[in-house]
Motif scaffolding. Structure first.
Motif, PDB file in Angstrom:
ATOM      1  N   VAL A 113       0.870  -1.170   0.000  1.00 18.15           N
ATOM      2  CA  VAL A 113       0.000   0.000   0.000  1.00 18.15           C
ATOM      3  C   VAL A 113       0.908   1.221   0.000  1.00 18.15           C
ATOM      4  N   TYR A 114       0.648   2.155  -0.888  1.00 20.16           N
ATOM      5  CA  TYR A 114       1.582   3.279  -1.010  1.00 20.16           C
ATOM      6  C   TYR A 114       0.863   4.535  -1.479  1.00 20.16           C
ATOM      7  N   ASP A 115       1.513   5.651  -1.188  1.00 21.31           N
ATOM      8  CA  ASP A 115       1.124   6.935  -1.752  1.00 21.31           C
ATOM      9  C   ASP A 115       2.420   7.651  -2.115  1.00 21.31           C
ATOM     10  N   GLU A 116       2.351   8.938  -2.379  1.00 21.26           N
ATOM     11  CA  GLU A 116       3.557   9.648  -2.805  1.00 21.26           C
ATOM     12  C   GLU A 116       4.578   9.782  -1.694  1.00 21.26           C
ATOM     13  N   GLN A 117       4.139   9.629  -0.439  1.00 16.51           N
ATOM     14  CA  GLN A 117       5.045   9.838   0.679  1.00 16.51           C
ATOM     15  C   GLN A 117       5.675   8.538   1.204  1.00 16.51           C
ATOM     16  N   SER A 118       4.986   7.428   1.103  1.00 16.20           N
ATOM     17  CA  SER A 118       5.484   6.231   1.784  1.00 16.20           C
ATOM     18  C   SER A 118       4.985   4.962   1.121  1.00 16.20           C
ATOM     19  N   VAL A 119       5.644   3.860   1.489  1.00 21.88           N
ATOM     20  CA  VAL A 119       5.294   2.528   1.010  1.00 21.88           C
ATOM     21  C   VAL A 119       5.224   1.614   2.216  1.00 21.88           C
ATOM     22  N   GLU A 120       4.208   0.772   2.290  1.00 20.38           N
ATOM     23  CA  GLU A 120       4.151  -0.276   3.302  1.00 20.38           C
ATOM     24  C   GLU A 120       3.954  -1.625   2.620  1.00 20.38           C
ATOM     25  N   LEU A 121       4.763  -2.592   3.016  1.00 20.15           N
ATOM     26  CA  LEU A 121       4.629  -3.965   2.541  1.00 20.15           C
ATOM     27  C   LEU A 121       4.058  -4.808   3.670  1.00 20.15           C
ATOM     28  N   TYR A 122       3.140  -5.715   3.349  1.00 24.56           N
ATOM     29  CA  TYR A 122       2.512  -6.592   4.332  1.00 24.56           C
ATOM     30  C   TYR A 122       2.953  -8.023   4.052  1.00 24.56           C
ATOM     31  N   MET A 123       3.589  -8.625   5.064  1.00 26.23           N
ATOM     32  CA  MET A 123       4.309  -9.868   4.876  1.00 26.23           C
ATOM     33  C   MET A 123       3.541 -11.074   5.421  1.00 26.23           C
ATOM     34  N   THR A 124       3.739 -12.215   4.758  1.00 23.23           N
ATOM     35  CA  THR A 124       3.158 -13.486   5.177  1.00 23.23           C
ATOM     36  C   THR A 124       4.262 -14.517   5.248  1.00 23.23           C
ATOM     37  N   GLN A 125       4.230 -15.383   6.275  1.00 20.00           N
ATOM     38  CA  GLN A 125       5.282 -16.387   6.432  1.00 20.00           C
ATOM     39  C   GLN A 125       4.794 -17.569   7.246  1.00 20.00           C
ATOM     40  N   HIS A 126       5.575 -18.650   7.186  1.00 15.75           N
ATOM     41  CA  HIS A 126       5.444 -19.783   8.098  1.00 15.75           C
ATOM     42  C   HIS A 126       6.631 -19.804   9.050  1.00 15.75           C
ATOM     43  N   ASP A 127       6.359 -20.351  10.233  1.00 16.67           N
ATOM     44  CA  ASP A 127       7.371 -20.567  11.295  1.00 16.67           C
ATOM     45  C   ASP A 127       8.115 -19.276  11.651  1.00 16.67           C
ATOM     46  N   ASN A 128       7.611 -18.431  12.459  1.00 18.33           N
ATOM     47  CA  ASN A 128       6.282 -18.361  13.039  1.00 18.33           C
ATOM     48  C   ASN A 128       5.250 -17.985  11.978  1.00 18.33           C
ATOM     49  N   ASP A 129       3.982 -18.407  12.192  1.00 19.82           N
ATOM     50  CA  ASP A 129       2.957 -18.212  11.179  1.00 19.82           C
ATOM     51  C   ASP A 129       2.264 -16.873  11.377  1.00 19.82           C
TER      52      ASP A 129
ATOM     53  N   HIS B 213       0.058 -13.522   8.893  1.00 18.55           N
ATOM     54  CA  HIS B 213      -0.440 -12.981   7.631  1.00 18.55           C
ATOM     55  C   HIS B 213      -0.647 -11.485   7.786  1.00 18.55           C
ATOM     56  N   LEU B 214      -0.105 -10.715   6.847  1.00 21.69           N
ATOM     57  CA  LEU B 214      -0.272  -9.264   6.787  1.00 21.69           C
ATOM     58  C   LEU B 214       0.424  -8.536   7.935  1.00 21.69           C
ATOM     59  N   ARG B 215       1.636  -8.920   8.260  1.00 21.00           N
ATOM     60  CA  ARG B 215       2.409  -8.164   9.241  1.00 21.00           C
ATOM     61  C   ARG B 215       3.201  -7.073   8.521  1.00 21.00           C
ATOM     62  N   PRO B 216       3.121  -5.823   8.979  1.00 18.22           N
ATOM     63  CA  PRO B 216       3.820  -4.733   8.290  1.00 18.22           C
ATOM     64  C   PRO B 216       5.345  -4.910   8.336  1.00 18.22           C
ATOM     65  N   LEU B 217       5.972  -4.700   7.182  1.00 22.17           N
ATOM     66  CA  LEU B 217       7.432  -4.811   7.134  1.00 22.17           C
ATOM     67  C   LEU B 217       8.093  -3.736   7.985  1.00 22.17           C
ATOM     68  N   THR B 218       7.510  -2.546   8.066  1.00 21.80           N
ATOM     69  CA  THR B 218       8.109  -1.503   8.903  1.00 21.80           C
ATOM     70  C   THR B 218       8.212  -1.966  10.352  1.00 21.80           C
ATOM     71  N   GLU B 219       7.208  -2.693  10.828  1.00 17.27           N
ATOM     72  CA  GLU B 219       7.241  -3.217  12.197  1.00 17.27           C
ATOM     73  C   GLU B 219       8.331  -4.263  12.357  1.00 17.27           C
ATOM     74  N   ILE B 220       8.455  -5.152  11.391  1.00 19.91           N
ATOM     75  CA  ILE B 220       9.479  -6.203  11.459  1.00 19.91           C
ATOM     76  C   ILE B 220      10.865  -5.584  11.530  1.00 19.91           C
ATOM     77  N   LEU B 221      11.152  -4.649  10.649  1.00 19.45           N
ATOM     78  CA  LEU B 221      12.486  -4.046  10.612  1.00 19.45           C
ATOM     79  C   LEU B 221      12.745  -3.190  11.849  1.00 19.45           C
ATOM     80  N   ALA B 222      11.717  -2.493  12.331  1.00 15.34           N
ATOM     81  CA  ALA B 222      11.881  -1.699  13.550  1.00 15.34           C
ATOM     82  C   ALA B 222      12.139  -2.605  14.751  1.00 15.34           C
ATOM     83  N   ASP B 223      11.482  -3.759  14.805  1.00 17.38           N
ATOM     84  CA  ASP B 223      11.697  -4.724  15.883  1.00 17.38           C
ATOM     85  C   ASP B 223      13.125  -5.245  15.859  1.00 17.38           C
ATOM     86  N   LEU B 224      13.624  -5.579  14.677  1.00 17.27           N
ATOM     87  CA  LEU B 224      15.011  -6.030  14.561  1.00 17.27           C
ATOM     88  C   LEU B 224      15.976  -4.944  15.011  1.00 17.27           C
TER      89      LEU B 224
END
Length: 388
Positions: free
Chosen positions: A342-358, A360-371
């Protein structure tokens, strides 16, 4: 090419079907119906409070609330978690607007029970409802975790939580589990991934070049990839082997998504050859590239050239792939699917899905900020389809 999808006859076993009301657990002979009712209420309350702690609803939670249904030792340990949960709430608020509230369900299975103690297998499914920007395909980020929970009887009609352990060796656990390693199995050293920062949509469009559109019947069905990822994010498709006991199911799940969207298999034979990519009825019948992250990377980038690198993770689009090298040693450790952007002229957000841990739709900004907040050092690869 024949269009194919695994969402028909098998969809009843999908993870998303598990979001309804939990069924009563099978009770051991030493537990009465009243015991089961009380235990379920205590366990549900515990996981609901953990989820609430990372949302705006968590502002009403105090450390005293953890003591209502736990032993003294368990409650003392939990008090250490409360500040971490609130830190996670702040991280989510800052990175993507945060979560307004949470909804948790639990499925209980009695592993062992005596007159004064019970051990449970607990499957938790939690929806974290977005307060800020949200994906078009859903109002919440949803995850599944498996736990072992132990309760002790204090009086004839009173139970207390004595222990709760996450049964997980997967990567990138949700914010509700601050005690787990934030990467999962490994903590990396070396060059940081911090340079792979957010980009504006204008930046992304200026550097991203897509192959001209071809007939979809001859190429990939990206909508089928997204639908398959949503259907099986929190479950396991029985048509494919589960790699959970073989280092993690993340790459096998990604391979299934690609296959559902039209990627042609290559082989067998040659399961150890990185130019082959195919699955079988068991892990031993699949190519190494099907379920191993580094081998898949080689097949997708080098041998088949079905994916290409992006210079920034946020130049990826929906149905693209992100992989992580926790040790920065050129060995890929984890794989994710970009379900939506989802994006506009100011920003982009990617929503991630994975297994182990399972999830759906976790924001990539949150993942990278957590790391970043946990000092994790890593390298990440964003990879896009070469043909649309």
């Amino acid at each position: 090419m024949k269009r194919r999808t695994m969402l028909g006859a098998l969809s009843a076993g999908s993870g998303m079907a598990m979001l309804g009301a939990p069924r009563p657990a099978a009770a051991a002979a030493s537990l009465s119906a009243d015991d089961i009712t009380a235990i379920r209420a205590i366990v549900h309350e515990y996981f609901q409070k953990r989820a609430d702690g990372v949302t705006r609803a968590g502002r009403r939670i105090s450390t005293a609330t953890w003591r209502s249904h736990g032993t003294r030792a368990f409650a003392d340990n939990l008090e250490n978690d409360v500040p971490s949960l609130f830190d996670g709430r702040g991280l989510a608020d800052t990175s993507h607007g945060g979560y307004a509230g949470a909804e948790t369900s639990v499925k209980l299975t009695v592993r062992a029970a005596t007159g004064n103690e019970v051990t449970l297998a607990v499957q938790e499914i939690t929806s974290l409802h977005f307060a800020g920007r949200r994906p078009r395909s859903g109002p919440a980020s949803v995850y599944r975790l498996d736990h072992t929970v132990r309760l002790t009887r204090q009086t004839s009609n009173r139970w207390e939580l004595a222990d709760a352990v996450v049964d997980s060796d997967g990567a990138l656990p949700p914010l509700t589990q601050p005690r787990l390693s934030r990467t999962g199995r490994k903590r990396g050293t070396g060059a940081t991934g911090a340079a792979l920062g957010p980009a504006s949509a204008v930046d992304r469009e200026s550097v991203t070049q897509r192959t001209p559109m071809r007939l979809m019947a001859d190429r990939y069905y990206h909508g089928d990839m997204q639908r398959y990822a949503a259907a099986w994010a929190l479950g396991r498709n029985p048509a494919f082997p589960d790699y959970h006991g073989y280092g993690g199911d993340c790459t096998s799940f990604l391979s299934q998504i690609m296959w559902a969207g039209g990627w042609e298999t290559v082989g067998p034979p040659g399961r150890a050859t990185r130019s082959k990519w195919f699955y079988g009825g068991t892990v031993d019948e699949c190519s190494y590239t099907w379920g191993a992250a580094t081998n898949f990377h080689s097949f997708a980038i080098t041998y088949s050239q079905r994916l290409k690198y992006q210079q920034n993770l946020y130049y990826c689009y929906d149905t693209d792939v992100i992989q992580y090298d926790w040790d920065v040693n050129n060995t890929i450790d984890h794989t994710q699917f970009v379900s939506e952007n989802v994006y506009d002229e100011q920003s982009v957000e990617l929503y991630m899905t994975q297994h182990d841990n399972d999830y759906h739709l976790r924001p990539l900004t949150e993942i990278l900020a957590d790391l970043a907040s946990n000092g994790i050092v890593y390298k990440a690869y964003g990879m896009s389809h070469t043909v649309w």
